[in-house]
Design a protein around this motif. Structure first.
Motif, PDB file in Angstrom:
ATOM      1  N   GLU A 141       0.797  -1.225   0.000  1.00 45.28           N
ATOM      2  CA  GLU A 141       0.000   0.000   0.000  1.00 45.28           C
ATOM      3  C   GLU A 141       0.834   1.282   0.000  1.00 45.28           C
ATOM      4  OE1 GLU A 141      -3.130   0.394  -0.425  1.00 45.28           O
ATOM      5  OE2 GLU A 141      -3.811  -1.682  -0.284  1.00 45.28           O
ATOM      6  N   ASP A 142       2.003   1.259   0.677  1.00 50.19           N
ATOM      7  CA  ASP A 142       2.720   2.524   0.886  1.00 50.19           C
ATOM      8  C   ASP A 142       4.121   2.208   1.413  1.00 50.19           C
ATOM      9  OD1 ASP A 142       3.533   5.099   1.512  1.00 50.19           O
ATOM     10  OD2 ASP A 142       2.081   5.388   3.134  1.00 50.19           O
ATOM     11  N   HIS A 143       5.023   1.762   0.549  1.00 50.23           N
ATOM     12  CA  HIS A 143       6.295   1.223   1.019  1.00 50.23           C
ATOM     13  C   HIS A 143       7.219   2.283   1.625  1.00 50.23           C
ATOM     14  CE1 HIS A 143       7.556   2.491  -3.048  1.00 50.23           C
ATOM     15  NE2 HIS A 143       8.764   2.557  -2.546  1.00 50.23           N
ATOM     16  N   ARG A 144       6.923   3.568   1.407  1.00 51.09           N
ATOM     17  CA  ARG A 144       7.693   4.632   2.057  1.00 51.09           C
ATOM     18  C   ARG A 144       6.967   5.197   3.278  1.00 51.09           C
ATOM     19  NH1 ARG A 144       9.464   5.435  -3.440  1.00 51.09           N
ATOM     20  NH2 ARG A 144       7.459   6.362  -3.977  1.00 51.09           N
ATOM     21  N   PHE A 145       6.032   4.438   3.815  1.00 54.02           N
ATOM     22  CA  PHE A 145       5.184   4.895   4.913  1.00 54.02           C
ATOM     23  C   PHE A 145       5.984   5.463   6.086  1.00 54.02           C
ATOM     24  CE2 PHE A 145       3.002   3.609   8.960  1.00 54.02           C
ATOM     25  CZ  PHE A 145       2.005   4.559   8.927  1.00 54.02           C
ATOM     26  N   TYR A 146       7.024   4.772   6.485  1.00 56.62           N
ATOM     27  CA  TYR A 146       7.780   5.211   7.652  1.00 56.62           C
ATOM     28  C   TYR A 146       8.785   6.320   7.330  1.00 56.62           C
ATOM     29  CZ  TYR A 146       5.811   1.520  10.532  1.00 56.62           C
ATOM     30  OH  TYR A 146       4.940   0.732  11.250  1.00 56.62           O
ATOM     31  N   ALA A 147       8.866   6.733   6.080  1.00 60.40           N
ATOM     32  CA  ALA A 147       9.831   7.767   5.678  1.00 60.40           C
ATOM     33  C   ALA A 147       9.183   9.102   5.370  1.00 60.40           C
ATOM     34  CB  ALA A 147      10.632   7.296   4.464  1.00 60.40           C
ATOM     35  N   HIS A 148       7.898   9.130   5.021  1.00 61.21           N
ATOM     36  CA  HIS A 148       7.259  10.397   4.632  1.00 61.21           C
ATOM     37  C   HIS A 148       6.430  10.974   5.773  1.00 61.21           C
ATOM     38  CE1 HIS A 148       3.344   8.479   4.328  1.00 61.21           C
ATOM     39  NE2 HIS A 148       3.786   7.606   3.444  1.00 61.21           N
ATOM     40  N   GLY A 149       5.981  12.191   5.590  1.00 61.05           N
ATOM     41  CA  GLY A 149       5.203  12.884   6.610  1.00 61.05           C
ATOM     42  C   GLY A 149       3.722  12.882   6.358  1.00 61.05           C
ATOM     43  N   GLY A 150       3.246  11.877   5.663  1.00 57.65           N
ATOM     44  CA  GLY A 150       1.823  11.783   5.355  1.00 57.65           C
ATOM     45  C   GLY A 150       1.534  11.838   3.879  1.00 57.65           C
ATOM     46  N   ILE A 151       2.435  12.500   3.125  1.00 58.50           N
ATOM     47  CA  ILE A 151       2.294  12.627   1.675  1.00 58.50           C
ATOM     48  C   ILE A 151       3.549  12.072   1.024  1.00 58.50           C
ATOM     49  CG2 ILE A 151       1.750  14.167  -0.241  1.00 58.50           C
ATOM     50  CD1 ILE A 151      -0.323  14.174   2.040  1.00 58.50           C
ATOM     51  N   ASP A 152       3.384  11.151   0.094  1.00 52.06           N
ATOM     52  CA  ASP A 152       4.513  10.601  -0.655  1.00 52.06           C
ATOM     53  C   ASP A 152       4.589  11.371  -1.975  1.00 52.06           C
ATOM     54  OD1 ASP A 152       6.356   9.175  -2.121  1.00 52.06           O
ATOM     55  OD2 ASP A 152       5.587   7.205  -1.559  1.00 52.06           O
ATOM     56  N   TYR A 153       5.453  12.376  -2.024  1.00 51.85           N
ATOM     57  CA  TYR A 153       5.495  13.262  -3.188  1.00 51.85           C
ATOM     58  C   TYR A 153       5.994  12.534  -4.439  1.00 51.85           C
ATOM     59  CZ  TYR A 153       4.644  16.868   0.256  1.00 51.85           C
ATOM     60  OH  TYR A 153       4.068  17.609   1.258  1.00 51.85           O
ATOM     61  N   ILE A 154       6.804  11.510  -4.266  1.00 51.45           N
ATOM     62  CA  ILE A 154       7.247  10.716  -5.417  1.00 51.45           C
ATOM     63  C   ILE A 154       6.054   9.998  -6.032  1.00 51.45           C
ATOM     64  CG2 ILE A 154       8.681   8.770  -6.151  1.00 51.45           C
ATOM     65  CD1 ILE A 154      10.631   9.520  -3.905  1.00 51.45           C
TER      66      ILE A 154
ATOM     67  N   PHE B 186      -4.850  17.691   3.916  1.00 45.78           N
ATOM     68  CA  PHE B 186      -4.793  18.433   5.183  1.00 45.78           C
ATOM     69  C   PHE B 186      -5.056  17.502   6.372  1.00 45.78           C
ATOM     70  CE2 PHE B 186      -5.795  22.091   2.319  1.00 45.78           C
ATOM     71  CZ  PHE B 186      -4.700  22.884   2.642  1.00 45.78           C
ATOM     72  N   MET B 187      -6.006  16.576   6.209  1.00 46.98           N
ATOM     73  CA  MET B 187      -6.313  15.663   7.295  1.00 46.98           C
ATOM     74  C   MET B 187      -5.154  14.688   7.535  1.00 46.98           C
ATOM     75  SD  MET B 187      -8.741  15.268   9.511  1.00 46.98           S
ATOM     76  CE  MET B 187     -10.265  15.893   8.745  1.00 46.98           C
ATOM     77  N   ALA B 188      -4.463  14.310   6.474  1.00 46.14           N
ATOM     78  CA  ALA B 188      -3.302  13.426   6.620  1.00 46.14           C
ATOM     79  C   ALA B 188      -2.212  14.113   7.432  1.00 46.14           C
ATOM     80  CB  ALA B 188      -2.776  13.021   5.244  1.00 46.14           C
ATOM     81  N   TRP B 189      -1.971  15.389   7.151  1.00 42.95           N
ATOM     82  CA  TRP B 189      -0.981  16.141   7.940  1.00 42.95           C
ATOM     83  C   TRP B 189      -1.402  16.225   9.408  1.00 42.95           C
ATOM     84  CZ3 TRP B 189      -1.048  19.948   3.373  1.00 42.95           C
ATOM     85  CH2 TRP B 189      -0.047  19.600   2.440  1.00 42.95           C
ATOM     86  N   GLU B 190      -2.703  16.399   9.633  1.00 44.50           N
ATOM     87  CA  GLU B 190      -3.210  16.464  11.005  1.00 44.50           C
ATOM     88  C   GLU B 190      -2.964  15.142  11.732  1.00 44.50           C
ATOM     89  OE1 GLU B 190      -5.356  18.462  14.170  1.00 44.50           O
ATOM     90  OE2 GLU B 190      -4.655  19.217  12.244  1.00 44.50           O
ATOM     91  N   LEU B 191      -3.233  14.039  11.059  1.00 40.03           N
ATOM     92  CA  LEU B 191      -3.016  12.721  11.654  1.00 40.03           C
ATOM     93  C   LEU B 191      -1.542  12.504  11.986  1.00 40.03           C
ATOM     94  CD1 LEU B 191      -5.388  10.599   9.402  1.00 40.03           C
ATOM     95  CD2 LEU B 191      -5.404  10.551  11.912  1.00 40.03           C
TER      96      LEU B 191
END
Length: 241
Positions: free
Chosen positions: A78-91, A137-142
């Motif tokens: 689902e999101d292999h960079r999950f532990y590296a990004h701040g909620g948004i995977d810009y790549i 925005f909600m992802a950043w909040e989480l």
């Protein structure tokens, strides 16, 4: 001739500048509307209340009661960079935008686990730009208020697995008649792939498609270094029961 060429260049530059300005205005408008939708969502249901609702659902399973392989499989697929990004995977977002532009439609979302959790707790599944902005925005909040492990725990307890099962605990009981802690390695990788398309990959109704999806999950686990080649072969060879 030279003056004609210069005129054409000026016209092209002017058109590009106009297009850029239109894009900036459109993006700003979408962002502002999305921010308003995000604020309205929080006003209607504060984030702690939404989290409490997830944790109160029948079948809620704490992270420490979930097999490590299942959690690794979810992150890998689902999101292999999950532990590296701040909620948004810009790549992933950049890749998705490029693919969507080429297709002329929304075919790829680039959503992270955090974004998907935000959507599942507060918004609809409709692919609409304002809703997408509110989701950001909600992802950043989480990410600001909860740890990565807490977000992952909430995510697997707030996704649909088909057949009326709305979290990992319900899915395990419904499909395998066991708790999540009792899942086999095959079952871990099978269920990690179901929420991507819960109707198509429903293991009770479409066992063959679910098995193909399980193989995709194992491929991702190997690609991102969670399992080696031998372990991947073992996982794809294991029976579903």
């Amino acid at each position: 001739m030279k003056w004609l060429w210069k005129g054409m260049v000026r016209m092209m530059l002017g058109a590009m500048a106009l297009l850029f300005a239109v894009c900036v205005i459109a993006a700003t408008t979408i962002a502002l509307r999305g921010y308003g939708m995000y604020r309205d969502a929080l006003a209607a249901k504060p984030l702690p209340d939404a989290v409490a609702e997830v944790r109160a659902q029948p079948g809620f399973t704490p992270l420490d009661e979930l097999p490590a392989l299942y959690l690794d499989a979810v992150v890998a697929v689902e999101d292999h960079r999950f532990y590296a990004h701040g909620g948004i995977d810009y790549i992933a977002v950049g890749r998705a935008v490029w693919n969507d532009l080429q297709a002329g439609a929304f075919i790829e979302g680039g959503s992270t686990i955090t974004q998907q959790l935000a959507k599942n707790m507060f918004f609809t599944q409709e692919k609409e730009l304002t809703r997408k902005a509110a989701e950001l925005f909600m992802a950043w909040e989480l990410e600001a208020r909860y740890t990565k492990d807490e977000i992952l725990e909430l995510y697997v307890n707030a996704i649909y697995f088909g057949s009326g099962y709305w979290n990992i605990g319900q899915a395990c009981r419904g499909y395998f008649d066991k708790s999540p802690a009792e899942m086999t390695p095959y079952e871990c990788t099978l269920l990690a792939g179901v929420p991507n398309a819960p109707t198509a990959y429903n293991p009770a109704q479409h066992a063959e498609l679910a098995a193909r999806r399980q193989q995709c999950v194992v491929e991702k686990l190997q690609r991102y270094g969670y399992v080696n080649t031998f372990e991947a072969q073992e996982l794809t060879a294991l029976p579903a029961a």
